[in-house]
Scaffold this motif. Structure first.
Motif, PDB file in Angstrom:
ATOM      1  N   LEU A 119       6.123  -7.196   3.326  1.00 36.04           N
ATOM      2  CA  LEU A 119       6.774  -6.176   2.753  1.00 36.04           C
ATOM      3  C   LEU A 119       6.336  -6.387   1.247  1.00 36.04           C
ATOM      4  N   VAL A 120       5.886  -5.407   0.696  1.00 34.52           N
ATOM      5  CA  VAL A 120       5.345  -5.527  -0.898  1.00 34.52           C
ATOM      6  C   VAL A 120       6.493  -5.273  -1.541  1.00 34.52           C
ATOM      7  N   THR A 121       7.204  -6.273  -1.994  1.00 35.38           N
ATOM      8  CA  THR A 121       8.558  -5.869  -2.811  1.00 35.38           C
ATOM      9  C   THR A 121       8.097  -5.636  -3.954  1.00 35.38           C
ATOM     10  N   ALA A 122       7.042  -5.865  -4.462  1.00 37.63           N
ATOM     11  CA  ALA A 122       6.764  -5.655  -6.036  1.00 37.63           C
ATOM     12  C   ALA A 122       6.803  -4.091  -6.210  1.00 37.63           C
ATOM     13  N   ILE A 123       6.390  -3.201  -5.259  1.00 41.49           N
ATOM     14  CA  ILE A 123       6.540  -1.914  -5.265  1.00 41.49           C
ATOM     15  C   ILE A 123       7.600  -1.176  -4.725  1.00 41.49           C
ATOM     16  N   GLN A 124       8.566  -1.831  -4.362  1.00 40.50           N
ATOM     17  CA  GLN A 124       9.868  -1.174  -3.659  1.00 40.50           C
ATOM     18  C   GLN A 124      10.448  -0.397  -4.954  1.00 40.50           C
ATOM     19  N   ILE A 125      11.147   0.592  -4.524  1.00 39.82           N
ATOM     20  CA  ILE A 125      11.983   1.549  -5.523  1.00 39.82           C
ATOM     21  C   ILE A 125      13.339   1.860  -4.790  1.00 39.82           C
ATOM     22  N   ASP A 126      14.147   2.409  -5.767  1.00 42.80           N
ATOM     23  CA  ASP A 126      15.459   2.944  -5.347  1.00 42.80           C
ATOM     24  C   ASP A 126      15.230   4.451  -4.787  1.00 42.80           C
ATOM     25  N   ASP A 127      16.317   4.834  -4.086  1.00 50.16           N
ATOM     26  CA  ASP A 127      16.390   6.213  -3.603  1.00 50.16           C
ATOM     27  C   ASP A 127      16.519   7.168  -5.089  1.00 50.16           C
ATOM     28  N   GLY A 128      15.952   8.197  -5.057  1.00 47.89           N
ATOM     29  CA  GLY A 128      15.854   8.924  -6.146  1.00 47.89           C
ATOM     30  C   GLY A 128      14.741   8.826  -7.088  1.00 47.89           C
ATOM     31  N   TYR A 129      13.849   8.000  -6.636  1.00 50.51           N
ATOM     32  CA  TYR A 129      12.503   7.692  -7.383  1.00 50.51           C
ATOM     33  C   TYR A 129      11.421   7.878  -6.389  1.00 50.51           C
ATOM     34  N   PHE A 130      10.204   8.107  -6.992  1.00 51.14           N
ATOM     35  CA  PHE A 130       8.906   8.234  -6.352  1.00 51.14           C
ATOM     36  C   PHE A 130       7.660   7.764  -7.004  1.00 51.14           C
ATOM     37  N   VAL A 131       7.044   6.744  -6.397  1.00 49.60           N
ATOM     38  CA  VAL A 131       6.056   6.197  -7.245  1.00 49.60           C
ATOM     39  C   VAL A 131       4.419   6.692  -6.469  1.00 49.60           C
ATOM     40  N   GLN A 132       3.630   6.802  -7.528  1.00 52.00           N
ATOM     41  CA  GLN A 132       2.045   7.243  -7.308  1.00 52.00           C
ATOM     42  C   GLN A 132       1.529   5.935  -7.632  1.00 52.00           C
ATOM     43  N   LEU A 133       0.610   5.411  -6.571  1.00 51.48           N
ATOM     44  CA  LEU A 133       0.117   3.982  -6.742  1.00 51.48           C
ATOM     45  C   LEU A 133      -1.520   3.952  -6.409  1.00 51.48           C
ATOM     46  N   ARG A 134      -1.979   3.449  -7.176  1.00 58.45           N
ATOM     47  CA  ARG A 134      -3.591   2.692  -6.861  1.00 58.45           C
ATOM     48  C   ARG A 134      -3.649   1.375  -7.034  1.00 58.45           C
ATOM     49  N   ALA A 135      -4.728   0.856  -6.036  1.00 57.92           N
ATOM     50  CA  ALA A 135      -4.717  -0.711  -6.060  1.00 57.92           C
ATOM     51  C   ALA A 135      -6.056  -1.180  -5.980  1.00 57.92           C
ATOM     52  N   TYR A 136      -6.151  -2.447  -6.621  1.00 62.57           N
ATOM     53  CA  TYR A 136      -7.426  -3.052  -6.513  1.00 62.57           C
ATOM     54  C   TYR A 136      -7.455  -4.694  -6.204  1.00 62.57           C
ATOM     55  N   CYS A 137      -8.206  -5.281  -5.434  1.00 62.36           N
ATOM     56  CA  CYS A 137      -8.432  -6.818  -5.189  1.00 62.36           C
ATOM     57  C   CYS A 137      -8.971  -7.477  -6.166  1.00 62.36           C
ATOM     58  N   LEU A 138      -8.255  -8.560  -6.771  1.00 66.44           N
ATOM     59  CA  LEU A 138      -8.617  -9.339  -7.584  1.00 66.44           C
ATOM     60  C   LEU A 138      -9.495 -10.325  -6.919  1.00 66.44           C
ATOM     61  N   ASP A 139      -9.324 -10.553  -5.720  1.00 69.20           N
ATOM     62  CA  ASP A 139     -10.026 -11.723  -4.925  1.00 69.20           C
ATOM     63  C   ASP A 139     -10.800 -11.084  -3.856  1.00 69.20           C
ATOM     64  N   ASP A 140     -11.391 -11.990  -3.355  1.00 75.90           N
ATOM     65  CA  ASP A 140     -12.460 -11.352  -2.465  1.00 75.90           C
ATOM     66  C   ASP A 140     -11.874 -11.022  -0.787  1.00 75.90           C
ATOM     67  N   ILE A 141     -10.955 -10.521  -0.720  1.00 76.63           N
ATOM     68  CA  ILE A 141      -9.980 -10.097   0.436  1.00 76.63           C
ATOM     69  C   ILE A 141     -10.148  -8.829   0.769  1.00 76.63           C
ATOM     70  N   ARG A 142      -9.780  -8.280   2.035  1.00 72.65           N
ATOM     71  CA  ARG A 142      -9.543  -6.854   2.541  1.00 72.65           C
ATOM     72  C   ARG A 142      -8.229  -6.758   2.717  1.00 72.65           C
ATOM     73  N   VAL A 143      -7.600  -5.693   2.543  1.00 72.70           N
ATOM     74  CA  VAL A 143      -6.264  -5.532   2.517  1.00 72.70           C
ATOM     75  C   VAL A 143      -6.044  -3.919   3.386  1.00 72.70           C
ATOM     76  N   GLN A 144      -4.991  -4.041   4.405  1.00 71.58           N
ATOM     77  CA  GLN A 144      -4.442  -3.113   5.163  1.00 71.58           C
ATOM     78  C   GLN A 144      -3.236  -2.624   4.616  1.00 71.58           C
ATOM     79  N   LEU A 145      -2.973  -1.269   4.638  1.00 67.97           N
ATOM     80  CA  LEU A 145      -1.784  -0.716   4.132  1.00 67.97           C
ATOM     81  C   LEU A 145      -0.840  -0.154   5.235  1.00 67.97           C
ATOM     82  N   TRP A 146       0.166  -0.174   5.356  1.00 70.03           N
ATOM     83  CA  TRP A 146       1.080   0.546   6.207  1.00 70.03           C
ATOM     84  C   TRP A 146       2.081   1.120   5.416  1.00 70.03           C
ATOM     85  N   GLU A 147       2.855   2.048   5.714  1.00 68.45           N
ATOM     86  CA  GLU A 147       4.188   2.628   5.452  1.00 68.45           C
ATOM     87  C   GLU A 147       5.177   2.710   6.664  1.00 68.45           C
TER      88      GLU A 147
END
Lengths: 125, 176
Positions: free
Chosen positions: B62-90
């Motif tokens: 769970l990516v707690t850094a980008i959790q928000i409360d009801d009544g909010y909505f976030v638009q995000l983009r992301a990039y890797c600092l290290d040589d990793i591959r990241v999968q996303l689920w919602e």
């Protein structure tokens, strides 16, 4: 950003890594210099060779292809007691598609008498 | 009606404009935006999945850094600092960046192929509609860090009871 510029940036590669020195002891014996990430291509962008083996050596860098060592960069000469540093301008931009292998033409009496450290740029997705 | 994708990383709407949020299945909701705030790429929005051995993957986190409360909505983009591959689920079980046989990943190379990171853009809507991620070390060497950084825009939204005439449509969950 125009796609032509983005394509050039992709061609440059993004992951540049250096690993700890590799010790070569036995003469003309393959030692892994760099384990290449699957589905990537690599260029060697720097080589540091340190030699205190007691003899002048030639270092050969290549790949294992069909079970045999295939040299891909020219011989690099390193006199006894010296360290040579080869930078990107001096190393041909040869594509490596598998693990990068290094050999020395002369054996070393003890571990770390011949050390090679690479800097590698990987390309991929 | 406009769509919420732009090469430039700017808010998808202006304050006072309307959003149509596409959720799982055929659910939609409509909202009016009353406040917008930027979220610059910075260490509080950096997530480190920790040390990963060569070829290893983290658990789905769970990516707690980008959790928000009801009544909010976030638009995000992301990039890797290290040589990793990241999968996303919602919602933990709905993969994002997904087509029939493949789930695309955010990698160290994403920013080169797509300097604006538009292809990584995703949205998180309200409480308990969280993003989950898995990081993989694709290299043959252990890594001490496996970091990804987020940046984006936060919106304060008020629900609308009827579909507005003018709106920007945004997908907030994946469809498998």
């Amino acid at each position: 950003m125009p796609s032509a510029i983005a394509n050039d940036l992709a061609a440059v590669g993004v992951v540049k890594s250096t690993r700890e020195p590799v010790s070569i002891v036995a003469a003309n014996t393959s030692t892994t210099l760099w384990q290449l990430t699957t589905n990537r291509t690599a260029h060697v962008t720097k080589l540091v060779i340190a030699n205190r083996s007691g003899s002048n050596i030639q270092v050969r860098v290549g790949q294992t292809i069909s079970g045999a060592f295939t040299q891909k960069l020219p011989d690099y000469y390193c006199p006894n007691g010296q360290t040579i540093i080869l930078t990107e301008d001096e190393i041909p931009a040869v594509d490596f598609y598998g693990d990068i292998i290094v050999r020395s033409t002369v054996g070393a009496a003890a571990p770390n008498d011949v050390q090679v450290t690479p800097e590698v740029r990987e390309y991929g997705a | 009606m406009s769509q919420g994708y732009s090469v430039n990383f700017e808010p998808i709407v202006k304050i006072g404009e309307n959003l149509e949020l596409l959720q799982g299945g055929s659910r939609k909701s409509w909202h009016k935006v009353t406040y917008i705030e930027p979220l610059p790429a910075s260490s509080p929005l950096m997530v480190d999945f920790g040390a990963l051995s060569a070829g290893a993957s983290s658990s789905k986190t769970l990516v707690t850094a980008i959790q928000i409360d009801d009544g909010y909505f976030v638009q995000l983009r992301a990039y890797c600092l290290d040589d990793i591959r990241v999968q996303l689920w919602e919602l933990a079980n709905i993969p994002r960046y997904y087509i029939k046989n493949s789930q695309a990943l955010i990698t160290r190379f994403s920013r080169l192929a797509d300097p604006t990171l538009l292809s990584t853009q995703f949205f998180v809507l309200g409480n308990n509609k969280d993003a989950y991620m898995t990081a993989t070390n694709p290299t043959d060497y252990d890594t001490n860090n496996s970091r990804i950084v987020f940046m984006g825009w936060k919106y304060l939204i008020e629900p609308l009871t009827a579909e507005p005439t003018y709106k920007t449509t945004v997908p907030t969950e994946g469809r498998s």
